[in-house]
Design an enzyme around this catalytic site. Structure first.
Site, short mmCIF file in Angstrom:
data_model
loop_
_atom_site.label_atom_id
_atom_site.label_comp_id
_atom_site.label_asym_id
_atom_site.label_seq_id
_atom_site.Cartn_x
_atom_site.Cartn_y
_atom_site.Cartn_z
N PRO A 9 0.79 -1.22 0.00
CG PRO A 9 -0.20 -1.15 2.10
CD PRO A 9 0.54 -2.05 1.18
CG ASN A 10 -0.45 4.29 1.10
OD1 ASN A 10 -1.40 4.76 0.49
ND2 ASN A 10 -0.57 3.78 2.32
NE ARG A 17 3.24 7.02 2.20
CZ ARG A 17 3.58 5.84 2.68
NH1 ARG A 17 4.08 4.94 1.87
NH2 ARG A 17 3.43 5.57 3.93
CE1 TYR A 22 8.26 5.32 2.73
CE2 TYR A 22 6.88 7.24 3.13
CZ TYR A 22 7.27 5.97 3.46
OH TYR A 22 6.70 5.33 4.53
CG ASN A 71 8.19 -1.60 0.57
OD1 ASN A 71 7.50 -1.62 1.58
ND2 ASN A 71 8.83 -0.52 0.16
CB ALA A 74 0.86 0.08 6.58
CD GLU A 95 10.25 -7.08 6.78
OE1 GLU A 95 9.99 -6.04 7.40
OE2 GLU A 95 10.37 -8.19 7.35
CG HIS A 97 10.69 -1.82 5.33
ND1 HIS A 97 9.32 -1.86 5.23
CD2 HIS A 97 11.05 -2.94 6.00
CE1 HIS A 97 8.87 -2.95 5.82
NE2 HIS A 97 9.90 -3.63 6.28
NE ARG A 104 8.67 6.47 8.78
CZ ARG A 104 7.82 6.15 7.82
NH1 ARG A 104 8.09 5.18 6.98
NH2 ARG A 104 6.68 6.80 7.69
#
Length: 140
Positions: A9-10, A17, A22, A71, A74, A95, A97, A104
């Protein structure tokens, strides 16, 4: 070598964004660069904001590809279903990111999928994807 990149998502909003986190490049632009850097690697790309579609894609490629770069956005922090999907397939999953999730919010410090992946890469911006590809190339 066949690698499936799966973004959650996103990630479709990269470049727009939160550019301070990012960056300003879209993923599609970065993917062109990545493919030019690795012409001998077949890269497929999939993005969805829907958890079930991510699971479907993992199951679809999870027995025929050499690696999956995931990735999960969330969903990383909430999805036991993604963890189960990763455990259910033969293809190794990394995985990754873009941001350093440990710098964060506290809720981002726990991953529900790390325990099912062969490794985790985070905090190197879009270069996290290149590092993921290198990890598969070095496993040969």
């Amino acid at each position: 070598m066949k690698i499936q990149i799966i973004n959650g998502p996103n990630i479709n909003l990269l470049g727009k964004r939160e550019p301070s986190i990012y960056g300003t490049s879209s993923f599609e632009d970065y993917l062109k660069l990545l493919k030019s850097q690795y012409p001998d690697v077949e890269m497929a790309y999939f993005q969805s904001n829907i958890e079930g579609e991510l699971i479907d894609k993992i199951q679809e490629v999870g027995f025929s590809y050499d690696g999956i770069l995931l990735n999960a956005g969330a969903y990383t922090h909430t999805s036991i279903a993604l963890q189960d999907a990763i455990r259910s397939v033969e293809t190794p999953v990394v995985e990754l990111h873009i941001s350093n999730v440990y710098k964060r919010e506290e809720f981002r410090h726990h991953s529900m999928i790390s325990c099912a992946c062969i490794g985790v890469i985070c905090g190197f911006g879009l270069d996290s994807y290149r590092l993921g590809i290198e990890s598969f190339l070095n496993r040969k």
